[in-house]
Design a protein around this motif. Structure first.
Motif, short mmCIF file in Angstrom:
data_model
loop_
_atom_site.label_atom_id
_atom_site.label_comp_id
_atom_site.label_asym_id
_atom_site.label_seq_id
_atom_site.Cartn_x
_atom_site.Cartn_y
_atom_site.Cartn_z
N GLY A 209 0.81 -1.30 0.10
CA GLY A 209 0.00 0.00 0.07
C GLY A 209 0.92 1.16 -0.01
N ALA A 210 0.19 2.37 0.33
CA ALA A 210 0.77 3.74 0.38
C ALA A 210 0.84 4.36 1.76
CB ALA A 210 0.09 4.39 -0.57
N THR A 211 1.30 3.58 2.58
CA THR A 211 1.35 4.24 4.11
C THR A 211 2.86 4.47 4.55
OG1 THR A 211 1.14 2.30 5.54
CG2 THR A 211 -0.80 3.26 5.04
N GLY A 212 3.70 4.22 3.65
CA GLY A 212 4.98 4.49 3.89
C GLY A 212 5.53 3.40 4.91
N GLY A 213 5.07 2.28 4.81
CA GLY A 213 5.23 1.15 5.73
C GLY A 213 4.98 1.29 7.12
N ASN A 214 3.94 2.20 7.45
CA ASN A 214 3.50 2.44 8.69
C ASN A 214 2.74 1.31 9.28
OD1 ASN A 214 4.65 4.94 9.32
ND2 ASN A 214 3.01 5.92 8.46
N VAL A 215 1.92 0.51 8.42
CA VAL A 215 1.02 -0.34 9.00
C VAL A 215 1.93 -1.69 9.03
CG1 VAL A 215 -0.70 -1.99 8.25
CG2 VAL A 215 -1.18 0.61 7.78
N GLN A 216 2.80 -2.05 8.02
CA GLN A 216 3.81 -3.04 8.42
C GLN A 216 4.44 -2.80 9.60
OE1 GLN A 216 6.52 -3.42 4.87
NE2 GLN A 216 7.61 -5.35 5.64
N ALA A 217 4.95 -1.58 10.06
CA ALA A 217 5.74 -1.33 11.02
C ALA A 217 5.00 -1.67 12.40
CB ALA A 217 6.28 -0.24 11.26
N ARG A 218 3.68 -1.30 12.22
CA ARG A 218 3.00 -1.74 13.28
C ARG A 218 2.57 -3.08 13.66
NH1 ARG A 218 -0.85 0.93 16.26
NH2 ARG A 218 0.98 2.05 16.53
N ASP B 133 -2.55 -19.39 -2.80
CA ASP B 133 -2.71 -20.22 -1.31
C ASP B 133 -2.82 -19.19 -0.03
OD1 ASP B 133 -3.08 -22.13 0.55
OD2 ASP B 133 -1.00 -23.07 0.23
N TYR B 134 -3.82 -19.07 0.50
CA TYR B 134 -4.28 -18.33 1.65
C TYR B 134 -4.07 -19.01 2.71
CZ TYR B 134 -6.22 -14.54 -1.42
OH TYR B 134 -6.42 -13.48 -2.57
N SER B 135 -4.09 -20.30 2.58
CA SER B 135 -4.12 -21.18 3.93
C SER B 135 -2.86 -21.09 4.54
CB SER B 135 -4.39 -22.66 3.57
OG SER B 135 -3.15 -23.08 2.81
N VAL B 136 -1.67 -20.46 4.03
CA VAL B 136 -0.42 -20.41 4.76
C VAL B 136 -0.19 -18.98 5.45
CG1 VAL B 136 0.65 -21.65 3.06
CG2 VAL B 136 0.69 -19.07 2.90
N PHE B 137 -1.40 -18.25 5.67
CA PHE B 137 -1.48 -17.16 6.29
C PHE B 137 -2.52 -17.15 7.30
CE2 PHE B 137 0.07 -15.79 2.33
CZ PHE B 137 1.51 -15.31 2.73
N ASP B 138 -2.49 -16.52 8.50
CA ASP B 138 -3.65 -16.25 9.56
C ASP B 138 -4.30 -15.16 8.98
OD1 ASP B 138 -2.45 -18.33 11.33
OD2 ASP B 138 -0.81 -16.84 11.62
N VAL B 139 -4.04 -14.23 8.37
CA VAL B 139 -4.73 -12.82 8.31
C VAL B 139 -4.20 -12.18 6.94
CG1 VAL B 139 -5.27 -10.67 9.25
CG2 VAL B 139 -5.12 -12.38 10.79
N VAL B 140 -5.37 -11.81 6.30
CA VAL B 140 -4.94 -10.90 5.03
C VAL B 140 -5.41 -9.49 5.63
CG1 VAL B 140 -5.60 -10.22 2.69
CG2 VAL B 140 -5.52 -12.78 3.27
N ALA B 141 -4.25 -8.60 5.48
CA ALA B 141 -4.63 -7.37 5.89
C ALA B 141 -4.75 -6.46 4.85
CB ALA B 141 -3.47 -6.82 7.03
N PHE B 142 -5.38 -5.26 4.66
CA PHE B 142 -5.31 -4.42 3.40
C PHE B 142 -5.11 -3.14 4.27
CE2 PHE B 142 -8.01 -7.84 1.77
CZ PHE B 142 -7.62 -7.75 0.55
N GLU B 143 -4.12 -2.23 3.51
CA GLU B 143 -3.91 -0.92 3.93
C GLU B 143 -4.19 0.01 2.82
OE1 GLU B 143 0.05 -0.04 4.78
OE2 GLU B 143 0.92 -0.83 2.90
N PHE B 144 -4.38 1.37 3.27
CA PHE B 144 -4.53 2.44 2.30
C PHE B 144 -3.70 2.27 1.01
CE2 PHE B 144 -3.42 6.72 0.52
CZ PHE B 144 -4.48 7.25 0.28
#
Length: 255
Positions: A37-46, A67-78
């Motif tokens: 996304g376009a938050t400058g890495g702020n969500v990833q850092a959090r 394959d989504y099953s290898v993840f616990d959560v899919v997160a969407f940021e701005f």
């Protein structure tokens, strides 16, 4: 489908983890897929700061074979431009959520409104319906849900400037909390899908409160937990972070 023995083992696991919560058990480290996304890495850092493993990937690669099953959560940021955060195959993600393979957290979600609409957390597929609001004064309407359990009803200052706003929550959702201009914390009633207040806007985080950080962690842990044998609010909600670690272990046990 899991056999009876597996279900009984999961219930025993649940009971054991709940007992551990009284001793202050730590939150589970999650595997999270995040759009670029376009938050400058702020969500990833959090997310990394909360102890989670984050894989950043362009949604254009999230095809019908992903394959989504290898993840616990899919997160969407701005993400800009509008529509740029939608998976290449939205229906495949919806199917993965409905199969209990993965949960979804929208950190505002601008750029992925069509996905939010397909998952039922928004009644609009327009990105302009997943906007922002300020200041970050959050009014909790419902503290019976696991994400908000134990939090005081009424308005709390989250200590920074901008939070998410969802203008048209889906018909099968609950608005747990609102900001000054609209809904800010929205959960789906049957799917592990949530729109969280935090979305990584870079302005004025110096005074962010622990409540704000806790809401982000609770949203992630709730989304990661399995719907099997877990009530939405119920007794577990009274433990506040009672879903931490439980759903992840259960879902992996049942897979």
């Amino acid at each position: 489908m899991p056999d009876v023995g597996s279900r009984l083992s999961c219930r025993a696991l649940l009971a054991g983890v709940v007992l551990a919560l009284f001793a202050g058990g730590p939150a589970a480290a999650l595997s999270i897929l995040l759009n670029d996304g376009a938050t400058g890495g702020n969500v990833q850092a959090r997310l990394v700061g909360l102890g989670h493993a984050v894989t950043v990937a362009p949604p254009a690669t999230w095809t019908a074979a992903f394959d989504y099953s290898v993840f616990d959560v899919v997160a969407f940021e701005f993400s800009v431009p509008a529509g740029s955060a939608n998976p290449a195959d939205i229906g495949h993600l919806v199917a993965a959520v409905d199969a209990g393979e993965v949960g979804v957290v929208f950190f505002r979600g601008y750029g992925a409104a069509a996905t939010a609409a397909a998952l039922g957390v928004s009644a609009s597929a327009s990105d302009s319906a997943m906007w922002f609001q300020n200041p970050a004064l959050l009014t909790v309407h419902d503290n019976s849900h696991a994400i908000t359990a134990g939090m005081s009803l009424g308005t709390q200052d989250l200590g920074f400037e901008y939070i998410a706003r969802i203008d048209q929550p889906g018909v099968d959702t609950d608005v747990l909390a609102s900001g000054p201009q609209g809904a800010a914390l929205v959960v789906h009633q049957t799917r592990r899908v949530v729109v969280a207040p935090f979305f990584g806007h870079p302005t004025d985080f110096a005074g962010e409160t622990q409540m704000s950080v806790d809401l982000t962690e609770r949203a992630l842990q709730w989304a990661a937990s399995s719907p099997v044998d877990l009530g939405e609010s119920g007794a577990l909600g009274l433990f506040g972070l009672g879903l931490v670690g439980v759903g992840v272990a259960m879902r992996r046990r049942l897979s």
